[in-house]
Design a protein around this motif. Sequence first.
Motif, PDB file in Angstrom:
ATOM      1  N   SER A 228       0.833  -1.196   0.000  1.00  0.00           N
ATOM      2  CA  SER A 228       0.000   0.000   0.000  1.00  0.00           C
ATOM      3  C   SER A 228       0.866   1.243   0.000  1.00  0.00           C
ATOM      4  O   SER A 228       2.010   1.234   0.475  1.00  0.00           O
ATOM      5  CB  SER A 228      -0.936   0.021   1.209  1.00  0.00           C
ATOM      6  OG  SER A 228      -0.183   0.096   2.409  1.00  0.00           O
ATOM      7  N   ASN A 257      -3.836   3.666  -1.930  1.00  0.00           N
ATOM      8  CA  ASN A 257      -4.121   2.565  -2.848  1.00  0.00           C
ATOM      9  C   ASN A 257      -3.368   1.338  -2.369  1.00  0.00           C
ATOM     10  O   ASN A 257      -2.291   1.443  -1.775  1.00  0.00           O
ATOM     11  CB  ASN A 257      -3.731   2.923  -4.289  1.00  0.00           C
ATOM     12  CG  ASN A 257      -2.241   3.178  -4.438  1.00  0.00           C
ATOM     13  OD1 ASN A 257      -1.446   2.245  -4.524  1.00  0.00           O
ATOM     14  ND2 ASN A 257      -1.843   4.446  -4.457  1.00  0.00           N
ATOM     15  N   TYR A 275      -7.935  -5.326  -4.999  1.00  0.00           N
ATOM     16  CA  TYR A 275      -7.319  -4.026  -5.226  1.00  0.00           C
ATOM     17  C   TYR A 275      -8.296  -2.944  -4.743  1.00  0.00           C
ATOM     18  O   TYR A 275      -9.498  -3.043  -5.001  1.00  0.00           O
ATOM     19  CB  TYR A 275      -7.005  -3.807  -6.708  1.00  0.00           C
ATOM     20  CG  TYR A 275      -6.148  -4.905  -7.303  1.00  0.00           C
ATOM     21  CD1 TYR A 275      -4.756  -4.803  -7.306  1.00  0.00           C
ATOM     22  CD2 TYR A 275      -6.743  -6.036  -7.853  1.00  0.00           C
ATOM     23  CE1 TYR A 275      -3.974  -5.817  -7.849  1.00  0.00           C
ATOM     24  CE2 TYR A 275      -5.964  -7.050  -8.390  1.00  0.00           C
ATOM     25  CZ  TYR A 275      -4.581  -6.942  -8.380  1.00  0.00           C
ATOM     26  OH  TYR A 275      -3.812  -7.949  -8.903  1.00  0.00           O
ATOM     27  N   ASP A 277      -8.737   1.503  -3.774  1.00  0.00           N
ATOM     28  CA  ASP A 277      -8.259   2.866  -3.952  1.00  0.00           C
ATOM     29  C   ASP A 277      -9.216   3.765  -3.181  1.00  0.00           C
ATOM     30  O   ASP A 277     -10.426   3.646  -3.327  1.00  0.00           O
ATOM     31  CB  ASP A 277      -8.257   3.223  -5.440  1.00  0.00           C
ATOM     32  CG  ASP A 277      -7.579   4.555  -5.710  1.00  0.00           C
ATOM     33  OD1 ASP A 277      -6.996   5.118  -4.772  1.00  0.00           O
ATOM     34  OD2 ASP A 277      -7.637   5.029  -6.858  1.00  0.00           O
TER      35      ASP A 277
END
Length: 692
Positions: A228, A257, A275, A277
């Motif tokens: 991260s 992110n 994933y 964000d």
Amino acid sequence: MKRLFVITFLFYFCLGMKAQVSDTTSVAIDSVLHNLPEVMVKGERPMVKASEGKLIYDLPRIVSNLAVENAYDAIKELPGVMDQQGSLTLAGLSVNIIINGKVSTMSAEQLTALLKSIPVSRIEKAEVMYAAPARYNVRGAVINLILKSGMGQATSLVGELYSAWTQRHYENFEERGSALFSSEKLSADILYNYKNEREYSGNDRFNKHLFNGTEYNLRQITNGNSSSEDNNVRLGMDYSFTKDNILSFVYSGQFSNGSYHNATTGSEVSKANKYDDSQLHNLKLDYQSSFGMKMGSEFTYYKNPCSQLFSGIMNNTSTHFLSEDQQRINKWMLYINQNHKLPAGWGINYGVQYTTSTDNSFQYYFDDVTGDYIPTNSMDSRHKEHTFNGFAGFNKNFGEKLSIDASLAAEHYKTAVWNEWTLYPTLNATYTLKPGQILQLSFSGNKQYPSYWSTNNTISYVSSYVEVQGNPYLRPSREYETNLTYILKSKYIFSAFFNHVPDYFIQLPYQSPDRLTLVYKYHNFNYQQQAGLQTVIPFKVKEFLNSRLTVVGYYKREKDNDFYNIPFDRSRYSFMVNMNNTFTVSSKPDIKFMLTGFYQNGTIQGIYDLSRSYNVNTALRWTFANKHAQITLKGDDLFNTNLIKTSIDYADQFSTMKTLMNNRALTLSFSYKFGNYKEKSRKAVDTSRFIK
């Protein structure tokens, strides 16, 4: 490159300022040295004093000889405060952190990150309240961190740079740059913090699962890694029209992110790649008047899109999908408080606060090959909340020995599911028996809200066997706490505490009788209760050793009559011991060595049994360049023993889980302060319910 530019700019900007003030500083020091008396009497200032229901600690002095580099580590050094698996507690109970009297509205994770980005040199003092008065717009036990302000002083520009390297399983990096411009009427500050982290995680899980009359012995070994990048920017400005008329504006931005990769083997085989964000924008405007009025407004925008690619097979059943989910929060807060100081030591205060939020969330599932939409388990929701809070209170000093601060708050909480009123009384009574001996009694009511995501009708898959479900009917919990504290010689602390938490909520696992699935879900209990005693004993051996021993013993009881088909009423006695030691290796050069240890006996959490845990930490700190520069080498959890093992053996539920990650860490850090450093911080941002 942007990070490098910002930090380089701060370095040269502050270095130029340092050159301008160095001559003045040396003259002042020389004057002091020439006027020292020939005979000096050394004394020990009190570590704590009581005032208006607060225990006020000289925190900079407490940590002056310790290897603490940020506000979070400094708060952990307050008597009675402990770090339990990343959560700060006071006398064994949960505690709120506020900054400069303003509510810190971040989640535990976000608040920890913020506090770790604040240099120790910002701190002026810390105020501890076991029951915060309603005028603070926060309830329960509170630590109010007071930070230095440059406003009202000569025009100056000061700053600090910080860099750290940490090695666990993987290496991690952190950089921080900050600057403060201050003048008689205006102060403006900037803080930039960057973290690049990589972590290894894993667990070894064993379950006996009864399904369709057959007991399945299931073992799963999960190994994963994550990476991260986190960027935090804070810009703030204060303008003083007159001494007590101050207008403040703050912008906070957080940008993160990350990626997470897990692989499970054993009774199942699965892979999960996730994933995410996130971005957060917060704008806050506050005004403080000379006639006791405080008012302000705040707007928060939060967005967190995620995607996950999952494949797995278990018991001849395969699962494959691609999921997309997103949480988007818009939140407004308005408040106005008024405080009046009356004759004869009386004071009254009252105020209102209104908060409204809109949660737009979705979770969509797709076939990972064809891309076709899968309506099963998909969700699209829009939730609104409204919270109105009004309070009134008074405070009174009865001579120089007794002070009382009391208030009553009424809160209306409305959602599509809940519509209720709750009353929260608060009382602080402080009696000074004689100088250095303080007796304080406190009582408070509070409410804890679940995260927005946990109240959505969602299903997330950790593996083919483990899934996480939301609970749309999860309700806030109420908390009622009382504490009796006796302080002897302004440093020895003895406390007795009790708390009762109706509707206490926490996430627990359950082995479904209908499917071969382990379901994690947040549940409300009937209540949780804790009662205990705490002792804090500091001691010194001349100038060589400075130590503090903290012991907490407590009784915990948790009851739930509606936990699936297995209601429980469980209790356990337990204790915690914490020992801090600071050794002065050398005065010139200034070198300190720290050795700390923590032990917690086993306890319970619902139907969980939690194992004992302990850790040993060390640190070596060298301060030089006229106390402007500092190099610290730290070793955390040297024996990798601070990881809790969990087990369940209750009714027809049986499981054990051992964490495989490496918690041992080695950190090397360097910091440099320019000039007479007087940086300040800002109010934290409300993300406490954005956690998924």
